[in-house]
Design an enzyme around this catalytic site. Structure first.
Site, PDB file in Angstrom:
ATOM      1  N   ASN A   9       0.834  -0.821  -0.492  1.00 55.97           N
ATOM      2  CA  ASN A   9      -0.179   0.140  -0.064  1.00 55.97           C
ATOM      3  C   ASN A   9       0.554   1.180   0.577  1.00 55.97           C
ATOM      4  OD1 ASN A   9      -2.158   1.888  -0.018  1.00 55.97           O
ATOM      5  ND2 ASN A   9      -2.824   1.195   2.264  1.00 55.97           N
ATOM      6  N   LYS A  11      -0.057   4.251  -0.195  1.00 53.51           N
ATOM      7  CA  LYS A  11      -0.878   6.031   0.281  1.00 53.51           C
ATOM      8  C   LYS A  11       0.019   6.844  -0.513  1.00 53.51           C
ATOM      9  CE  LYS A  11      -0.964   3.483   4.920  1.00 53.51           C
ATOM     10  NZ  LYS A  11      -0.421   3.058   5.992  1.00 53.51           N
ATOM     11  N   HIS A  95     -10.303   1.726   5.100  1.00 50.01           N
ATOM     12  CA  HIS A  95      -9.395   1.367   5.626  1.00 50.01           C
ATOM     13  C   HIS A  95      -9.396   2.770   6.086  1.00 50.01           C
ATOM     14  CE1 HIS A  95      -4.756   2.629   6.109  1.00 50.01           C
ATOM     15  NE2 HIS A  95      -4.701   1.539   5.640  1.00 50.01           N
ATOM     16  N   GLU A 167      -6.985  -4.937  10.374  1.00 51.06           N
ATOM     17  CA  GLU A 167      -5.993  -4.235  10.489  1.00 51.06           C
ATOM     18  C   GLU A 167      -5.668  -2.785  11.709  1.00 51.06           C
ATOM     19  OE1 GLU A 167      -3.226  -2.723   7.058  1.00 51.06           O
ATOM     20  OE2 GLU A 167      -5.346  -1.245   7.046  1.00 51.06           O
ATOM     21  N   GLY A 173       0.740   2.268  11.023  1.00 51.34           N
ATOM     22  CA  GLY A 173       1.744   3.176  10.567  1.00 51.34           C
ATOM     23  C   GLY A 173       2.875   3.415  12.459  1.00 51.34           C
ATOM     24  N   SER A 212       2.222  -2.301  10.316  1.00 54.88           N
ATOM     25  CA  SER A 212       3.727  -2.357  10.598  1.00 54.88           C
ATOM     26  C   SER A 212       4.153  -3.814  11.017  1.00 54.88           C
ATOM     27  CB  SER A 212       3.374  -1.854  12.302  1.00 54.88           C
ATOM     28  OG  SER A 212       3.097  -0.246  12.740  1.00 54.88           O
TER      29      SER A 212
END
Ligand code: PGA
Length: 250
Positions: A9, A11, A95, A167, A173, A212
């Site tokens: 991803n 982003k 998300h 998630e 992150g 992570s």
């Protein structure tokens, strides 16, 4: 062979040069594609370019978003019809960053899933608890609530041919991944919950983990039998880094 899925991803990162280099390098590692299904989610602006570059490789593309409308006065949006037009087969929906920064709610998520399926685009549906709920041992309850919402407001078939991405919000992150015991417990619970409603649908769903992932934790997590794949953010942004972690699990 039923390959596990690895999604990069990207982003809000990259430019034309970066995308070209990223895909060109990744394409050379064909042996990785033999074991895993590799997908990349570049910024939507670069999907068309990415599509031209991935040609003849096994890499697949993922859109980071889709609008719940097909066309009309929705400035800045991107439709399922457009994604289909350039042959995009996957989309990330729900998300936590979209929920946080773009105020997407459960109804939006459901409508986006419906629209994606209408255009034969496989939804990658993100679910997961926040830190308070994790600390209060409510992870299972929250995941069930999020899945139940979709089933209640549509029906169990809404989950057919989708990818569920567990998630935990606190792991995204942050550098703090969930431990393998926790992840497999939640994945097992999701399987049990969906199976209790319909025994067959679960065979049409993949359950992946995101949050992570890095070179230290990837091996244990991907090799767990309840985990069908990974959604990787930060560790995938530098292609050299991404290749390094793919080589660990190769
Ligand atoms: P992260 O992102 O790997 O940087 O935690 C994962 C995600 O947001 O899907």
């Amino acid at each position: 062979m039923n390959k596990k899925i690895i999604i990069a991803n990207l982003k809000l990162n990259g430019n034309v040069k970066y995308i070209k280099k990223y895909i060109e390098i990744l394409k050379k590692y064909t042996y990785i594609n033999q074991k895993y299904r590799i997908l990349i989610a570049p910024p939507i602006l670069y999907l068309y370019l990415s599509n031209l570059i991935i040609k003849e490789s096994q890499i697949k593309l993922v859109s980071q978003n889709i609008d719940k409308n097909i066309s009309g006065s929705f400035t800045g949006e991107i439709s399922g019809e457009m994604l289909k037009d350039i042959n995009i087969k996957y989309v990330i929906i729900g998300h936590s960053e979209r929920k946080k920064y773009h105020k997407e709610n459960n109804i939006d998520i459901l409508n986006k899933i419906i629209i994606a399926k209408k255009f034969n685009i496989k939804p990658i549906i993100c679910i997961g608890e926040n830190i308070q709920d994790y600390e209060n041992k409510k992870s299972k309850k929250i995941c069930k609530k999020q899945i139940k919402f979709l089933i209640k407001n549509n029906n169990i078939n809404i989950l057919k041919n989708t990818i569920l991405a567990y998630e935990p919000i606190w792991a995204i992150g942050t550098g703090k991944n969930a431990n393998i015991k926790h992840i497999s417990k939640i994945h097992k619970y999701i399987i049990k919950y969906i199976t209790s409603i319909n025994k067959n649908i679960i065979k049409k769903i993949k359950i992946i983990y995101g949050g992570s992932i890095n070179k230290k934790n990837i091996y244990n997590i991907i090799n767990n039998k309840y985990i069908d794949g990974l959604l990787i953010g930060k560790s995938s942004w530098k292609i050299e880094n991404f290749i390094k972690i793919l080589n660990i699990i190769e």
